[in-house]
Write an enzyme that holds these catalytic residues in place. Structure first.
Site, short mmCIF file in Angstrom:
data_model
loop_
_atom_site.label_atom_id
_atom_site.label_comp_id
_atom_site.label_asym_id
_atom_site.label_seq_id
_atom_site.Cartn_x
_atom_site.Cartn_y
_atom_site.Cartn_z
N ARG A 181 52.12 64.40 49.85
CA ARG A 181 52.40 63.46 50.92
C ARG A 181 53.64 63.79 51.75
O ARG A 181 53.63 63.65 52.97
CB ARG A 181 52.57 62.09 50.27
CG ARG A 181 52.52 60.97 51.20
CD ARG A 181 52.47 59.69 50.43
NE ARG A 181 51.11 59.31 50.11
CZ ARG A 181 50.77 58.18 49.51
NH1 ARG A 181 51.71 57.34 49.15
NH2 ARG A 181 49.52 57.90 49.27
N HIS B 68 56.70 53.73 53.23
CA HIS B 68 55.63 53.21 52.38
C HIS B 68 56.10 52.85 50.97
O HIS B 68 55.64 51.89 50.38
CB HIS B 68 54.56 54.29 52.30
CG HIS B 68 53.31 53.90 51.59
ND1 HIS B 68 52.53 52.84 51.99
CD2 HIS B 68 52.69 54.44 50.49
CE1 HIS B 68 51.48 52.74 51.18
NE2 HIS B 68 51.57 53.68 50.26
N HIS C 63 54.40 57.24 54.34
CA HIS C 63 52.96 57.49 54.30
C HIS C 63 52.63 58.25 55.58
O HIS C 63 53.04 57.85 56.67
CB HIS C 63 52.18 56.18 54.23
CG HIS C 63 50.75 56.38 53.84
ND1 HIS C 63 49.83 56.94 54.69
CD2 HIS C 63 50.10 56.13 52.68
CE1 HIS C 63 48.67 57.03 54.06
NE2 HIS C 63 48.81 56.54 52.84
N GLU D 31 43.13 62.64 46.61
CA GLU D 31 44.19 62.31 47.58
C GLU D 31 45.16 63.48 47.56
O GLU D 31 45.04 64.38 46.70
CB GLU D 31 44.89 60.99 47.21
CG GLU D 31 44.02 59.77 47.50
CD GLU D 31 44.72 58.44 47.24
OE1 GLU D 31 45.84 58.43 46.71
OE2 GLU D 31 44.13 57.40 47.57
N ARG E 170 56.49 60.83 45.30
CA ARG E 170 55.45 60.29 44.42
C ARG E 170 54.08 60.91 44.73
O ARG E 170 53.68 61.01 45.89
CB ARG E 170 55.38 58.77 44.62
CG ARG E 170 54.28 58.09 43.84
CD ARG E 170 54.35 56.60 44.04
NE ARG E 170 54.11 56.23 45.42
CZ ARG E 170 52.94 55.84 45.91
NH1 ARG E 170 51.88 55.79 45.13
NH2 ARG E 170 52.82 55.53 47.18
N SER F 240 55.36 39.11 41.12
CA SER F 240 53.95 38.85 40.77
C SER F 240 53.00 39.92 41.28
O SER F 240 51.82 39.66 41.49
CB SER F 240 53.54 37.48 41.29
OG SER F 240 53.65 37.42 42.70
N ALA G 70 52.99 45.00 38.29
CA ALA G 70 53.89 45.17 37.14
C ALA G 70 54.27 43.82 36.54
O ALA G 70 54.27 43.66 35.31
CB ALA G 70 55.15 45.94 37.57
C1 SIN Z 1 46.78 55.04 50.19
O1 SIN Z 1 45.74 54.44 50.02
O2 SIN Z 1 46.91 55.98 50.96
C2 SIN Z 1 47.97 54.60 49.43
C3 SIN Z 1 47.94 55.15 48.09
C4 SIN Z 1 49.33 55.21 47.57
O3 SIN Z 1 50.28 54.85 48.23
O4 SIN Z 1 49.48 55.73 46.47
#
Ligand code: SIN
Length: 532
Positions: free
Chosen positions: A288, A349, A242, A127, A384, A26, A29
């Site tokens: 990242r 993450h 992360h 980001e 990613r 839930s 997706a």
């Molecule tokens: C974040 O807010 O840093 C996470 C964003 C993500 O994992 O794509």
């Protein structure tokens, strides 16, 4: 390493339910698949292992990426995604993501998702790895919560969708190459849900690690069930850390959104020095995997277990207004986001790997689709791009529903023909087992040896220990914590085995004994269990 089924069962003794369309999960997706399926089918069941809002989606802060800005275009988003993915993205899947993404975002907005705006235009942030500002957000840093709120309402009020909470996926039911439904566990009992279409949207398995931003429910159930059923699973060695997760004694590992750096925060080491420009020309906004590795190296260099985020050079009132959730949470721990040095370290993450799908979310079984973090569509490659995951959940769950609708006659025929037989047998009566204790041990093992920085000795040691735990797979125990442990064990094994086989460093997979990226490794590892 696993048996075909998690538990013993005899189908003839179980409650049977039949539906036209089954969705498992839930988060974004699963809910989006339900919303889309609701336009076609009249009898849809969505099951979820706890409450409808117990998802990873709820925790998403930074946002959702899409090329909607005036200076942006899908090709630019495509290029950034491929660049971050370190040579393993599937370019066709990425093209689908970036070109269909905009329309999905507009649909979300029409449904009532309140993306933050400035002067009546969507406010976009940056980001790591994005060459344009293209990350939409809501409630400042509560994007996932807002999306979950709206979709929960849409799905919950749909007359043709039945939402069943506290229903745990045990196993996928298969006859030859056709999935005909799922064995589930609810209120201490097993039951069968038969369906010509089953969509797996169970999320990832970050809980196999001790230090993770993922919620308790992220135990890799869908990946493990698919693997047991003989479905192909791909890229499991690519686990994303992360870079900036709160590292404070006594506080859980809480994500400090990448958007904080997107809005100008700096990283400093324990001596108060900025260091990212020594590692990458994009500094704090490098992809990242690069930032996570740089932080790790900086921690080693300075002999510290953390680095710090600083926003002291930014306007105080704006910082609190822009990041209300993070600001509130830090305040609870006595930290001021705008004024204090915020201690952070990398933590698990996201899984780039998962159940291998085609461009329509289809898996290697007829009637079984996968979307969201449980799936490996090829969009993320080895690393990613930040904020691409919510978008992927929307785009590929839409496509899965569309594919199932276009092929409904075939799927229906295959379902009718499938022999609906299955028997779980041979598991031994379970002695009393401390499943919670085992879970903690497994998580610590993965954290120690299959982590951000890997090497052959550590991976072999981990695999040896996992083999010992696998004795526990021989016991029949339908308790949810036992089934979750078995799933975590399976997922841990897939990660560790993939990580050992891949003798190179690429994206999120970093081997200290094989530090180079090798052209011969520009390929995927696919695991498939032989099912008799
Ligand atoms: C974040 O807010 O840093 C996470 C964003 C993500 O994992 O794509």
């Amino acid at each position: 390493m696993s048996n075909r089924y998690l538990v013993n069962f005899n189908l003839s003794e179980l409650e049977m339910v039949e539906t036209e369309f089954l969705i498992i999960g839930s988060g974004i997706a699963g809910l989006w698949a339900a919303h889309k399926a609701g336009r076609h089918w009249r009898d849809i069941i969505l099951i979820t292992k706890r409450g409808i809002e117990d998802t990873t989606t709820v925790h998403a802060q930074g946002g959702i990426a899409a090329a909607v800005g005036p200076d942006d275009d899908p090709f630019c988003h495509y290029r950034d995604t491929l660049e971050a993915g370190a040579g393993l993205c599937d370019p066709v899947a990425v093209e689908i993501l970036v070109t269909e993404g905009r329309e999905r975002i507009e649909e979300l907005a029409r449904l009532g998702v309140n993306f933050d705006k400035v002067d009546s235009q969507w406010h976009l942030t940056s980001e790591g790895g994005h060459s344009r500002k293209r990350v939409l957000h809501a409630g400042g840093d509560a994007t996932g919560q807002e999306i979950q709120r709206v979709l929960t309402k849409v799905v919950g009020s749909h007359p043709h969708i039945q939402v069943l909470e506290d229903h745990f996926l045990v196993d996928i039911l298969v006859d030859r190459d056709v999935c005909w439904g799922a064995l589930v566990h609810h209120a201490g009992k097993l039951k069968v849900i038969k369906a010509p279409v089953t969509v797996l949207a169970t999320g990832g398995g970050g809980q196999v690690y001790l230090s993770t931003t993922t919620p308790e429910i992220a135990t890799g159930d869908g990946i493990a069930a698919a693997y047991r059923a003989g479905v192909e699973v791909m890229d499991m060695e690519f686990v994303q850390f992360h870079p900036t997760v709160l590292a404070l004694k006594g506080a859980p590992p809480f994500n400090i959104s990448e958007a904080v750096r997107g809005e100008g925060a700096w990283l400093v080491n324990s001596k108060g020095e900025r260091f990212m420009s020594a590692y990458h020309p994009l500094g704090e906004l490098a992809p990242r995997d690069v930032v996570a590795r740089s932080i790790y190296q900086e921690m080693q260099k300075t002999g510290s277990d953390k680095v710090f985020l600083t926003l002291r050079h930014l306007e105080e009132e704006w910082v609190h207004r822009r990041f209300p959730t993070i600001s509130r949470r830090l305040k609870f721990y006595g930290l001021d986001l705008a004024r204090d040095l915020i201690p952070v370290a990398p933590a698990v993450h996201y899984f780039m790997g998962g159940v291998k799908t085609g461009y329509w979310g289809e898996t290697s079984l007829k009637g079984l689709y996968a979307c969201g973090e449980v799936a490996c569509t090829g969009v993320h490659g080895a690393n990613r791009l930040a904020s691409n995951s919510l978008l992927e959940g929307l785009v590929f769950s839409s496509r899965a529903v569309e594919h199932a609708w276009q092929n409904r006659a075939l799927l229906e025929q295959a379902f009718i023909r499938a022999e609906k037989k299955a028997k779980g047998e041979g598991l031994l009566p379970s002695p009393s087992v401390d499943w919670e204790g085992l879970r903690g041990e497994l998580r610590a093992l993965m954290q120690a040896h299959v982590s951000l920085c890997r090497c052959r000795e550590g991976l072999e040691l981990a695999l040896g220990e996992l083999e010992k735990y696998s004795q526990k797979l021989l016991y029949h125990s339908p308790a949810v914590e036992a089934m979750e442990f078995k799933n975590m064990l399976q997922v841990a094994w897939l990660i560790a085995e993939g990580a050992l086989i891949r003798t190179e460093s690429r994206g999120a997979h970093w081997r200290s004994d094989y530090p180079q990226t090798e052209e011969r490794w520009q390929r995927h590892l696919i695991f498939k269990r032989q099912v008799q």
